[in-house]
Design a protein around this motif. Sequence first.
Motif, short mmCIF file in Angstrom:
data_model
loop_
_atom_site.label_atom_id
_atom_site.label_comp_id
_atom_site.label_asym_id
_atom_site.label_seq_id
_atom_site.Cartn_x
_atom_site.Cartn_y
_atom_site.Cartn_z
N GLU A 113 0.85 -1.21 0.00
CA GLU A 113 0.00 0.00 0.00
C GLU A 113 0.89 1.26 0.00
O GLU A 113 0.63 2.23 -0.71
CB GLU A 113 -0.91 -0.03 1.24
N HIS A 114 1.96 1.18 0.77
CA HIS A 114 2.88 2.31 0.85
C HIS A 114 3.66 2.48 -0.45
O HIS A 114 3.78 3.59 -0.98
CB HIS A 114 3.83 2.09 2.04
N ARG A 115 4.14 1.36 -1.00
CA ARG A 115 4.93 1.46 -2.23
C ARG A 115 4.09 2.01 -3.38
O ARG A 115 4.56 2.82 -4.17
CB ARG A 115 5.53 0.09 -2.60
N ALA A 117 1.56 4.06 -3.13
CA ALA A 117 1.37 5.51 -2.90
C ALA A 117 2.63 6.27 -3.28
O ALA A 117 2.57 7.36 -3.86
CB ALA A 117 1.00 5.76 -1.44
N ARG A 118 3.78 5.70 -3.00
CA ARG A 118 5.05 6.39 -3.37
C ARG A 118 5.20 6.49 -4.88
O ARG A 118 5.66 7.50 -5.40
CB ARG A 118 6.25 5.65 -2.77
N ARG A 119 4.78 5.41 -5.59
CA ARG A 119 4.88 5.46 -7.06
C ARG A 119 4.00 6.60 -7.59
O ARG A 119 4.39 7.35 -8.47
CB ARG A 119 4.47 4.11 -7.68
N PRO A 366 12.60 3.05 3.72
CA PRO A 366 11.46 3.11 2.80
C PRO A 366 10.61 4.38 2.90
O PRO A 366 9.96 4.76 1.93
CB PRO A 366 10.62 1.89 3.17
N HIS A 367 10.59 5.04 4.07
CA HIS A 367 9.75 6.25 4.20
C HIS A 367 10.55 7.54 4.06
O HIS A 367 10.04 8.62 4.36
CB HIS A 367 9.01 6.24 5.54
N GLN A 368 11.79 7.43 3.61
CA GLN A 368 12.57 8.67 3.49
C GLN A 368 11.91 9.61 2.48
O GLN A 368 11.09 9.19 1.65
CB GLN A 368 13.99 8.37 3.04
N CYS A 369 12.26 10.88 2.56
CA CYS A 369 11.67 11.87 1.67
C CYS A 369 11.85 11.39 0.21
O CYS A 369 12.96 11.08 -0.21
CB CYS A 369 12.39 13.21 1.88
N PRO A 370 10.77 11.31 -0.57
CA PRO A 370 10.90 10.83 -1.95
C PRO A 370 11.90 11.68 -2.73
O PRO A 370 11.99 12.89 -2.52
CB PRO A 370 9.48 11.01 -2.51
C1 HEM Z 1 14.08 20.74 2.88
C2 HEM Z 1 12.89 20.24 2.81
C3 HEM Z 1 12.46 18.85 3.30
C4 HEM Z 1 12.94 18.11 4.34
C5 HEM Z 1 14.04 18.47 5.34
C6 HEM Z 1 12.18 16.86 4.35
C7 HEM Z 1 12.36 15.85 5.26
C8 HEM Z 1 11.65 14.67 5.26
C9 HEM Z 1 11.86 13.59 6.20
C10 HEM Z 1 12.84 13.60 7.37
C11 HEM Z 1 10.98 12.59 5.89
C12 HEM Z 1 10.87 11.23 6.57
C13 HEM Z 1 10.10 11.29 7.86
C14 HEM Z 1 10.04 9.97 8.60
O1 HEM Z 1 10.54 8.94 8.15
O2 HEM Z 1 9.45 9.97 9.69
C15 HEM Z 1 10.22 13.05 4.73
C16 HEM Z 1 9.22 12.33 4.13
C17 HEM Z 1 8.38 12.86 3.17
N1 HEM Z 1 8.53 14.06 2.51
FE1 HEM Z 1 10.03 15.37 2.76
N2 HEM Z 1 11.27 16.90 3.32
C18 HEM Z 1 11.43 18.09 2.65
C19 HEM Z 1 10.72 18.52 1.54
C20 HEM Z 1 9.63 17.87 1.01
C21 HEM Z 1 8.80 18.37 -0.05
C22 HEM Z 1 9.05 19.68 -0.79
C23 HEM Z 1 7.79 17.45 -0.25
C24 HEM Z 1 6.65 17.47 -1.23
C25 HEM Z 1 6.43 18.33 -2.16
C26 HEM Z 1 8.03 16.36 0.68
C27 HEM Z 1 7.23 15.25 0.79
C28 HEM Z 1 7.48 14.20 1.64
C29 HEM Z 1 6.60 13.03 1.73
C30 HEM Z 1 5.32 12.80 0.95
C31 HEM Z 1 7.17 12.19 2.71
C32 HEM Z 1 6.63 10.85 3.21
C33 HEM Z 1 7.32 9.71 2.48
C34 HEM Z 1 6.85 8.33 2.95
O3 HEM Z 1 6.29 8.18 4.05
O4 HEM Z 1 7.08 7.37 2.20
N3 HEM Z 1 9.15 16.64 1.41
N4 HEM Z 1 10.66 14.31 4.38
#
Ligand code: HEM
Length: 469
Positions: A113-115, A117-119, A366-370
């Motif tokens: 489900e997570h993968r 959503a990431r795609r 797996p949940h790192q920022c895409p």
């Molecule tokens: C400098 C800016 C950013 C930083 C420092 C950052 C940092 C992070 C971090 C630390 C996580 C992982 C959190 C965890 O594992 O608990 C994350 C996940 C995520 N970030 Fe970023 N982020 C940034 C910008 C963005 C932007 C611009 C977007 C969207 C337009 C975004 C969308 C997401 C999404 C959707 C996830 C969840 C991924 C998942 O659960 O698979 N982020 N981010």
Amino acid sequence: MEAQSHGTAPADSPVLGALSVEPLLTAEFDADPGAVYRRLRARYGPVAPVGLMGVPLWLVLDYREVLEVLRNESQWRRDVRYWRARAQGELPRDWPLLAGYEVRQMMFVDDEEHRAARRTHHTALRPFQDARSPEGWELRSAVARYADELVAMLAAESGRSGFADLGAQYTRPLLLMVTTKLFGCPVELGDELVMDLWRMLDGGPDAGPATGRALAAFTRLAAHRRARPGDDLTSYLMLADPDLTDEQLGRELFMNAVYLNDITGNMVLNTLLEVLRGNATVRRSLSAGQLGETVNRAALANPPVANMCFRFAARDVRLGGFWIRAGDIVSPSAAGAHQDLLAIGSSHMVGSTVSTRAHLGWGAGPHQCPSAARELGAMIVTTAVGRVFDHFTRAELTLPPDQLPWRSGPCVRGLKVLPVRYDLAHDIPLPHGPGPDRFPAAPQPEGHTKGLLAALRRLMFGGGKTRTL
Ligand code: HEM
């Protein structure tokens, strides 16, 4: 040695709920979280039991253990339904942080489900990531233009030299403009919406209703864009997964807004602060023109997502000095892990340009920022920070760094204000006359931007309330 080992917790090992824990959120934590991490590490080792608004959890502090929790998704689950205390009804009524975790979206699901959503996210974000695509090019130039316009507004309001809050007068409005543009909002996102995201993340007393209001706003945006699709992330998410309902899409937008608006904004402010407070390595990379490296170094010193989202143990496991039981809640601390990392190899970490990439500011596993979101975030931060140092010939903090006010909350390390005394370069356009009507002297914006600037004037100078979605 492995960072963790599996098995069944011995009956005589300490149980989280029975330990006496110190509350994490204190005045000391707001002012100097590093001192709190150090004390907890000295007392408990790499994993410490703490209290979070009346709920005990394991705070994971050391780099190796944090990486283990972030990477091993079969052991460390994101789905809140794994949380034993929640399932057994043991949480305090209206525990303020629960509202956000109950919003089921990409971040809080596991496995396929997570993968999937990431795609979907990756497909929808890709056009904006690529500087050669029309969407990517337009977004990049919009970010730079908005930044320039905000500096011009500052010149118009306060002159070439003066005092400014780089939070309220630059970073926050900039990220509102970028979010409005990327999400394809028909009207400006209001400051109230940003405040609601803060209330949810920081677990204020109003966190539940604030989460509801923000979700409703993004669901309305989804419905609006379904009726009138455009070249924006909302419409592209819909295209990438046509089965998403407005409610589902609203939930995804809501979490993206947290990162795009709040986290990216805090990365801008934390980077500006590291430069202004004289962090030598950050300054050196900035003066060498290595903006990406400047951001890496600021993320290492002060990651905006200081403590990452909760994970829940799928099985009993030993981590650090404790047995974590199935269903226990853990919070991996990027800030704690960075402190550990810098202590392990301070000399080579600080001196080298490559090793700063070991920072966990983007998360890991797996949940790192895409990747597309990371590039977008980095582009916004480097543009926003770069434009400040292009336009300001002088910027100095007006408060000693240890007196700056920080938001109080478990996840985000974010400044409330960033007050500076500044001088602007001479090529910034100056106003023609007194009062807020001087603004037309700033570069003349067109169409969408003009509407945004009008809203920002109200937001920054209190001339009325910004319309919200
Ligand atoms: C400098 C800016 C950013 C930083 C420092 C950052 C940092 C992070 C971090 C630390 C996580 C992982 C959190 C965890 O594992 O608990 C994350 C996940 C995520 N970030 Fe970023 N982020 C940034 C910008 C963005 C932007 C611009 C977007 C969207 C337009 C975004 C969308 C997401 C999404 C959707 C996830 C969840 C991924 C998942 O659960 O698979 N982020 N981010």
